[in-house]
Design a protein around this motif. Structure first.
Motif, PDB file in Angstrom:
ATOM      1  N   VAL A 191       0.881  -1.165   0.000  1.00 44.36           N
ATOM      2  CA  VAL A 191       0.000   0.000   0.000  1.00 44.36           C
ATOM      3  C   VAL A 191       0.912   1.207   0.000  1.00 44.36           C
ATOM      4  CG1 VAL A 191      -1.710   1.327   1.258  1.00 44.36           C
ATOM      5  CG2 VAL A 191      -1.886  -1.155   1.202  1.00 44.36           C
ATOM      6  N   THR A 192       0.644   2.147  -0.880  1.00 51.35           N
ATOM      7  CA  THR A 192       1.555   3.285  -0.986  1.00 51.35           C
ATOM      8  C   THR A 192       0.847   4.518  -1.500  1.00 51.35           C
ATOM      9  OG1 THR A 192       3.720   3.974  -1.844  1.00 51.35           O
ATOM     10  CG2 THR A 192       2.277   2.785  -3.378  1.00 51.35           C
ATOM     11  N   TRP A 193       1.328   5.677  -1.074  1.00 54.01           N
ATOM     12  CA  TRP A 193       0.965   6.915  -1.757  1.00 54.01           C
ATOM     13  C   TRP A 193       2.105   7.274  -2.688  1.00 54.01           C
ATOM     14  CZ3 TRP A 193       4.348  10.110   1.211  1.00 54.01           C
ATOM     15  CH2 TRP A 193       4.505   9.771   2.555  1.00 54.01           C
ATOM     16  N   CYS A 194       1.759   7.752  -3.884  1.00 53.49           N
ATOM     17  CA  CYS A 194       2.751   7.981  -4.931  1.00 53.49           C
ATOM     18  C   CYS A 194       2.323   9.147  -5.813  1.00 53.49           C
ATOM     19  CB  CYS A 194       2.942   6.726  -5.778  1.00 53.49           C
ATOM     20  SG  CYS A 194       1.422   6.108  -6.542  1.00 53.49           S
ATOM     21  N   ARG A 195       3.274   9.668  -6.561  1.00 55.07           N
ATOM     22  CA  ARG A 195       2.962  10.736  -7.506  1.00 55.07           C
ATOM     23  C   ARG A 195       2.230  10.153  -8.705  1.00 55.07           C
ATOM     24  NH1 ARG A 195       8.564  12.351  -6.361  1.00 55.07           N
ATOM     25  NH2 ARG A 195       8.490  14.193  -5.031  1.00 55.07           N
ATOM     26  N   ASN A 196       1.133  10.768  -9.073  1.00 56.78           N
ATOM     27  CA  ASN A 196       0.430  10.374 -10.290  1.00 56.78           C
ATOM     28  C   ASN A 196       1.081  11.144 -11.439  1.00 56.78           C
ATOM     29  OD1 ASN A 196      -1.254   9.859 -12.403  1.00 56.78           O
ATOM     30  ND2 ASN A 196      -3.140  10.454 -11.367  1.00 56.78           N
ATOM     31  N   ASP A 197       2.081  10.527 -12.046  1.00 56.97           N
ATOM     32  CA  ASP A 197       2.855  11.245 -13.066  1.00 56.97           C
ATOM     33  C   ASP A 197       2.092  11.410 -14.367  1.00 56.97           C
ATOM     34  OD1 ASP A 197       3.198   8.475 -12.975  1.00 56.97           O
ATOM     35  OD2 ASP A 197       5.187   8.500 -13.831  1.00 56.97           O
ATOM     36  N   ALA A 198       0.894  10.821 -14.478  1.00 62.93           N
ATOM     37  CA  ALA A 198       0.031  11.117 -15.622  1.00 62.93           C
ATOM     38  C   ALA A 198      -0.613  12.493 -15.477  1.00 62.93           C
ATOM     39  CB  ALA A 198      -1.053  10.049 -15.752  1.00 62.93           C
ATOM     40  N   VAL A 199      -0.638  13.011 -14.249  1.00 60.63           N
ATOM     41  CA  VAL A 199      -1.219  14.329 -13.977  1.00 60.63           C
ATOM     42  C   VAL A 199      -0.142  15.380 -13.777  1.00 60.63           C
ATOM     43  CG1 VAL A 199      -2.608  15.655 -12.318  1.00 60.63           C
ATOM     44  CG2 VAL A 199      -3.340  13.369 -13.022  1.00 60.63           C
ATOM     45  N   ASP A 200       0.850  15.064 -12.920  1.00 60.82           N
ATOM     46  CA  ASP A 200       1.912  16.016 -12.607  1.00 60.82           C
ATOM     47  C   ASP A 200       3.107  15.226 -12.086  1.00 60.82           C
ATOM     48  OD1 ASP A 200       3.612  17.979 -11.470  1.00 60.82           O
ATOM     49  OD2 ASP A 200       1.923  19.273 -10.992  1.00 60.82           O
ATOM     50  N   PRO A 201       4.282  15.360 -12.714  1.00 61.87           N
ATOM     51  CA  PRO A 201       5.433  14.569 -12.283  1.00 61.87           C
ATOM     52  C   PRO A 201       5.908  14.878 -10.873  1.00 61.87           C
ATOM     53  CG  PRO A 201       6.093  16.184 -13.922  1.00 61.87           C
ATOM     54  CD  PRO A 201       4.600  16.189 -13.898  1.00 61.87           C
ATOM     55  N   ARG A 202       5.688  16.108 -10.413  1.00 64.14           N
ATOM     56  CA  ARG A 202       6.065  16.458  -9.033  1.00 64.14           C
ATOM     57  C   ARG A 202       5.301  17.698  -8.608  1.00 64.14           C
ATOM     58  NH1 ARG A 202      11.791  17.680  -6.127  1.00 64.14           N
ATOM     59  NH2 ARG A 202      11.192  16.888  -4.099  1.00 64.14           N
ATOM     60  N   SER A 203       4.107  17.495  -8.147  1.00 62.72           N
ATOM     61  CA  SER A 203       3.225  18.601  -7.809  1.00 62.72           C
ATOM     62  C   SER A 203       3.695  19.313  -6.548  1.00 62.72           C
ATOM     63  CB  SER A 203       1.807  18.085  -7.599  1.00 62.72           C
ATOM     64  OG  SER A 203       1.753  17.259  -6.444  1.00 62.72           O
ATOM     65  N   PRO A 204       3.244  20.556  -6.329  1.00 66.67           N
ATOM     66  CA  PRO A 204       3.556  21.247  -5.076  1.00 66.67           C
ATOM     67  C   PRO A 204       3.117  20.459  -3.845  1.00 66.67           C
ATOM     68  CG  PRO A 204       2.731  22.816  -6.685  1.00 66.67           C
ATOM     69  CD  PRO A 204       2.568  21.454  -7.295  1.00 66.67           C
ATOM     70  N   ALA A 205       1.959  19.790  -3.913  1.00 68.62           N
ATOM     71  CA  ALA A 205       1.490  19.004  -2.773  1.00 68.62           C
ATOM     72  C   ALA A 205       2.466  17.884  -2.440  1.00 68.62           C
ATOM     73  CB  ALA A 205       0.105  18.420  -3.068  1.00 68.62           C
ATOM     74  N   SER A 206       2.964  17.187  -3.456  1.00 66.17           N
ATOM     75  CA  SER A 206       3.903  16.091  -3.207  1.00 66.17           C
ATOM     76  C   SER A 206       5.221  16.601  -2.648  1.00 66.17           C
ATOM     77  CB  SER A 206       4.137  15.282  -4.482  1.00 66.17           C
ATOM     78  OG  SER A 206       4.896  16.006  -5.431  1.00 66.17           O
ATOM     79  N   ARG A 207       5.650  17.767  -3.085  1.00 68.90           N
ATOM     80  CA  ARG A 207       6.888  18.356  -2.549  1.00 68.90           C
ATOM     81  C   ARG A 207       6.742  18.684  -1.060  1.00 68.90           C
ATOM     82  NH1 ARG A 207      10.433  20.679  -6.596  1.00 68.90           N
ATOM     83  NH2 ARG A 207       9.587  20.363  -8.688  1.00 68.90           N
ATOM     84  N   LYS A 208       5.581  19.202  -0.674  1.00 63.35           N
ATOM     85  CA  LYS A 208       5.355  19.548   0.740  1.00 63.35           C
ATOM     86  C   LYS A 208       5.356  18.286   1.608  1.00 63.35           C
ATOM     87  CE  LYS A 208       2.613  23.646  -0.416  1.00 63.35           C
ATOM     88  NZ  LYS A 208       1.231  24.180  -0.529  1.00 63.35           N
ATOM     89  N   ILE A 209       4.759  17.217   1.103  1.00 62.67           N
ATOM     90  CA  ILE A 209       4.736  15.961   1.859  1.00 62.67           C
ATOM     91  C   ILE A 209       6.142  15.397   1.998  1.00 62.67           C
ATOM     92  CG2 ILE A 209       3.904  13.579   1.844  1.00 62.67           C
ATOM     93  CD1 ILE A 209       1.379  14.727   0.365  1.00 62.67           C
ATOM     94  N   ASP A 210       6.906  15.409   0.913  1.00 55.79           N
ATOM     95  CA  ASP A 210       8.293  14.947   0.973  1.00 55.79           C
ATOM     96  C   ASP A 210       9.091  15.737   2.001  1.00 55.79           C
ATOM     97  OD1 ASP A 210       7.984  12.978  -0.919  1.00 55.79           O
ATOM     98  OD2 ASP A 210       8.956  14.079  -2.543  1.00 55.79           O
ATOM     99  N   ALA A 211       8.910  17.039   2.009  1.00 55.26           N
ATOM    100  CA  ALA A 211       9.649  17.882   2.952  1.00 55.26           C
ATOM    101  C   ALA A 211       9.242  17.572   4.391  1.00 55.26           C
ATOM    102  CB  ALA A 211       9.413  19.352   2.635  1.00 55.26           C
ATOM    103  N   HIS A 212       7.962  17.325   4.605  1.00 58.19           N
ATOM    104  CA  HIS A 212       7.467  17.053   5.965  1.00 58.19           C
ATOM    105  C   HIS A 212       8.063  15.760   6.515  1.00 58.19           C
ATOM    106  CE1 HIS A 212       4.447  17.279   9.234  1.00 58.19           C
ATOM    107  NE2 HIS A 212       4.490  15.957   9.169  1.00 58.19           N
ATOM    108  N   TYR A 213       8.088  14.707   5.680  1.00 57.63           N
ATOM    109  CA  TYR A 213       8.527  13.391   6.143  1.00 57.63           C
ATOM    110  C   TYR A 213       9.978  13.062   5.779  1.00 57.63           C
ATOM    111  CZ  TYR A 213       3.653  12.423   7.236  1.00 57.63           C
ATOM    112  OH  TYR A 213       2.378  12.464   7.756  1.00 57.63           O
ATOM    113  N   ARG A 214      10.651  13.977   5.101  1.00 55.26           N
ATOM    114  CA  ARG A 214      12.036  13.741   4.644  1.00 55.26           C
ATOM    115  C   ARG A 214      12.111  12.471   3.802  1.00 55.26           C
ATOM    116  NH1 ARG A 214      15.163  14.579  10.421  1.00 55.26           N
ATOM    117  NH2 ARG A 214      13.826  16.265  11.181  1.00 55.26           N
ATOM    118  N   CYS A 215      11.124  12.301   2.942  1.00 61.05           N
ATOM    119  CA  CYS A 215      11.081  11.128   2.083  1.00 61.05           C
ATOM    120  C   CYS A 215      11.147  11.561   0.625  1.00 61.05           C
ATOM    121  CB  CYS A 215       9.816  10.315   2.362  1.00 61.05           C
ATOM    122  SG  CYS A 215       8.268  11.158   1.942  1.00 61.05           S
ATOM    123  N   ALA A 216      10.976  10.611  -0.277  1.00 55.06           N
ATOM    124  CA  ALA A 216      10.997  10.907  -1.709  1.00 55.06           C
ATOM    125  C   ALA A 216       9.915  10.073  -2.381  1.00 55.06           C
ATOM    126  CB  ALA A 216      12.367  10.606  -2.306  1.00 55.06           C
TER     127      ALA A 216
END
Length: 283
Positions: A191-216
């Motif tokens: 089970v995973t949350w992931c970037r939907n690269d069919a919509v946006d390869p790296r959306s602002p929302a995904s960047r904020k989540i990465d920064a919060h959790y120090r993940c990629a």
């Protein structure tokens, strides 16, 4: 105490490990799991009882926390369902086992042996205490290791699960390790949350989540590329993006909100982030 030989961690991101090592008093996980000893480090799916938002102030928070935990357990049940009719003699690895919630739910449903793998020492100590309290220390064990570089022999496992942990590792590397560890025909469920690269390869929302959790967070397409590269053949893929939204809406109403609720809601609503269940078998 769990073994703390950090050489087992290999190339794992030290910043990500440091994030979890620093969270020894994590209200979100500790308060939600106190009722049933199932402490999770993932999120929830499905709807909740909206009437609780109108409850008296002295009861409202307790009811919100109870609903959030129900949604967490419901999320783990989709992993259990995807594992199918796992025999009791099976051996399962929980990759990124946290404080053991998923591991214990697997053991409880199937009666099998479970090995949790985690790089956070105090999580392992916590989970081991629960295993002893439940009388399960002989069949639910926790190991200090990087899930991409485990100490187990080839083909040690009948099944492997990862519950919202693959965004913390190189998935090509970790899927190679899972393929090594699974017997032929063995099952992997993520089970995973992931970037939907069919919509946006790296959306602002995904960047904020990465920064919060120090993940990629990985692109959705990268999962299927890595699975194919290591002989892990998907037989079930389901998108639960819509079903993931109510959890974050409810958590935003609780005292446990941390600020990451808004980017998750933004990402899911605009579909720049997906919430997936993927089940695959090893060739």
């Amino acid at each position: 105490m769990a073994d703390r030989d950090t050489t087992v961690l290999g190339r794992h991101d030290s910043a990500q490990r440091g994030y979890w090592e620093s969270k020894k008093s994590d209200d979100i996980n500790l308060r939600l799991g106190g009722g049933d000893d199932l402490y999770h480090h993932h999120y929830g799916i499905g709807d909740y009882d909206h009437a609780i938002l109108d409850a008296p102030p002295e009861r409202r928070e307790e009811l919100i926390l109870r609903e959030l935990h129900t949604m967490e357990n419901r999320e783990t049940e989709i992993i259990l369902d995807a594992l199918g009719g796992l025999p009791s003699h099976s051996r399962v690895m929980d990759a990124g086992s946290g404080r053991g919630g998923t591991s214990f739910m697997i053991a409880e449903r199937f009666g099998c042996r479970v090995d949790g793998v985690n790089y956070c020492g105090h999580h392992i100590d916590f989970a081991e205490r629960i295993a002893r309290r439940r009388g399960w220390a002989d069949r639910v064990r926790f190991h200090f290791a990087n899930m991409a570089h485990t100490p187990f022999p080839d083909q040690s496992f009948d099944a492997i699960v990862s519950n919202e942990t693959t965004m913390c590792v190189d998935i090509d590397e970790v899927f190679g390790e899972f393929a090594r560890l699974l017997r032929p025909g063995g099952r992997y469920v993520a089970v995973t949350w992931c970037r939907n690269d069919a919509v946006d390869p790296r959306s602002p929302a995904s960047r904020k989540i990465d920064a919060h959790y120090r993940c990629a967070m990985h692109p959705r397409s990268a999962y299927f590329t890595a699975l194919a590269a290591h002989g892990l053949v998907p037989f079930h893929v389901a998108r639960h993006t819509e079903a993931a939204i109510p959890y974050w809406e409810l958590r935003e109403q609780s005292s446990l909100r941390t600020g990451v609720e808004a980017p998750f809601l933004e990402g899911y609503r605009e579909r720049s982030i997906d919430y997936l269940v993927i089940a695959a078998e090893r060739r």
